[in-house]
Design an enzyme around this catalytic site. Structure first.
Site, PDB file in Angstrom:
ATOM      1  CG  HIS A 332      51.217  29.266  17.348  1.00 56.20           C
ATOM      2  ND1 HIS A 332      51.783  28.268  16.604  1.00 56.20           N
ATOM      3  CD2 HIS A 332      52.148  29.653  18.252  1.00 56.20           C
ATOM      4  CE1 HIS A 332      53.015  28.050  17.032  1.00 56.20           C
ATOM      5  NE2 HIS A 332      53.263  28.873  18.037  1.00 56.20           N
ATOM      6  CG  ASP A 390      53.322  34.790  23.994  1.00 53.90           C
ATOM      7  OD1 ASP A 390      54.291  34.583  24.744  1.00 53.90           O
ATOM      8  OD2 ASP A 390      53.394  34.686  22.751  1.00 53.90           O
TER       9      ASP A 390
END
Length: 454
Positions: A332, A390
């Protein structure tokens, strides 16, 4: 009516591409030399400071002596850690997305009176304007639900007599209308897509009063309209965790950029939906599910950690899965040690996985979360990586029986309150059109008369 593109099959298209490539090139090394911050990122990976916000804070690291120091991630809505909101929903056994929407829009949690009023308003607005479904969705189906969502949001403009009114009262009214109506638009768009493109039966269920947003989605999506309280609460959890992620994520920034021009709410939100559609932004959970299917296909049922490490190494070396070199669901831009959304989803997905027969899939994803950072460090070195939201969100949608066609659209439904909250800030307080600079690298050339060109 489809667009006629027979000309693309001719040699002229190849010629046009060759002409473009002959005359156009930008060397990425020039960006480094000229100090261009590609992706609006600083050299240390932090985002370029582009504005101020009271809506949301995304905390993934600390800065000490000019360097990023990894830390456990936090997602904070209007000063409240999202985990506290989730814990309250569990403790009180109720849905909370509507309260989070209010919190993001107005800055404080609603009172009981305010919440009841807000829920009644959403109830009244879930059913779309007369003839909207027939004219805007049924008569113009799309194979991609995100495109249909953006198109439908734009199509709401002529139904609004105050579409261009930029007063606070009007923008808030438009925001609440979109929060209520977009789930209905999305499910209807999916149903007509099933009928036209998948050649399956479709079901148009009317909204049921008194339902939460999560219940409304499941009730109108499923043919029999049946769902368990556990399923609805898990979907509510997903909606809450996707409701906002600061002003710098691509879709929210797109909404702010358009809002800075003074355009209408429908145009700004449609742009945000278009941004979220991009696979680098909103489509990663679908990629995770494809990777999970590949793992199930190639790994033995009793695969151990060594088997999984070997698979992940081959993924990074572009030898496995889709050969992209990416372990989907890992890494991320902000979070370093942990993405709180991924942690919360993992903590809440296990029970349904056991109940619905998804234990192997859940175990594999947990193993990816645990082992991928080690493998990444061995193969790539560099920054610390962690699982992102996700890794588990698509898995939860799969357990709920939701089509992959709706994975990213559900993300968009969740994010409407955040987009609208940031739009209000941009219109009311920023009050300046965004206008970054681009360095021109082209060469000066003389004008040549048409007859002399070769």
């Amino acid at each position: 009516m489809s667009i006629n593109r027979e000309w693309e099959q001719t040699s002229s298209m190849t010629t046009l591409c060759e002409e473009y490539l002959k005359n156009n090139h930008i060397n990425p090394e020039e960006c480094e030399r000229l100090g261009v911050k590609r992706g609006l990122r600083n050299p240390d990976g932090t985002g370029v400071l582009a504005g101020l916000t009271n809506v949301c804070d995304v905390v993934g690291y600390d800065m000490k002596d000019g360097k990023r120091v990894p830390m456990e991630g936090k997602l904070i809505y209007r000063g409240i850690d999202v985990r506290r909101l989730i814990e309250a929903a569990h403790r009180e056994n109720r849905f909370i997305f509507e309260e989070v929407a209010w919190l993001l829009l107005f800055g404080k949690l609603p009172t009981k009176t305010q919440l009841n009023m807000f829920q009644n308003t959403l109830d009244n607005l879930r059913e779309l304007p007369k003839s909207f479904v027939e004219d805007m969705i049924i008569k113009a189906p799309s194979p991609d639900i995100m495109n249909k969502m953006a198109n439908s949001v734009l199509a709401m403009y002529p139904y609004d007599e105050k579409a261009d009114d930029l007063s606070l009262e009007n923008i808030l009214a438009q925001s609440i209308t979109l929060i209520a109506g977009l789930p209905t638009i999305t499910v209807n768009a999916y149903q007509i897509k099933k009928r036209v493109y998948d050649r399956q039966s479709m079901y148009f269920h009317l909204p049921t009063r008194g339902q939460s947003t999560a219940e409304h989605i499941l009730s109108t999506y499923r043919a029999d309209q049946q769902f368990s309280p556990e399923e609805a609460r898990l979907l509510d959890l997903c909606l809450v965790l996707h409701a906002d992620h600061g002003g710098g994520n691509n879709s929210t920034f797109a909404c702010r950029v358009l809002s800075s021009t003074g355009t209408d709410t429908y145009s700004a939100i449609a742009a945000a939906i278009g941004s979220l559609k991009g696979p680098r932004h909103g489509g990663a959970n679908h990629k995770v599910m494809k990777m999970l299917d590949d793992m199930i296909a190639v790994l033995p049922e009793n695969a151990n950690d060594d088997d999984l490490r070997d698979y992940l190494r081959r993924v990074l070396r572009k030898e496995a899965n889709d050969r992209s070199g990416l372990i989907y669901g890992m890494g991320h831009a902000v979070y370093t040690k942990s993405d709180p959304r991924a942690v919360i989803l993992r903590e809440n997905a296990g029970e349904l996985a056991k109940k619905n027969g998804f234990e192997r899939e859940f175990s594999l994803l947990c193993a990816v979360e645990r082992l991928a950072p080690q493998v990444f460090a061995e193969e790539k070195g560099g920054k610390e990586v962690c699982a992102n939201v996700d890794l588990f969100s698509g898995f939860i949608y799969r357990m709920l029986g939701i089509s992959p066609d709706l994975y990213t659209p559900l993300f968009a439904i969740s994010r409407i309150p955040g987009w609208c909250a940031h739009r209000v800030e941009e219109v009311l307080f920023a009050n300046r059109i965004m206008r970054p600079a681009y360095k021109f690298l082209g060469q000066e050339q003389e004008y040549i008369p048409l007859e002399e060109r070769v």
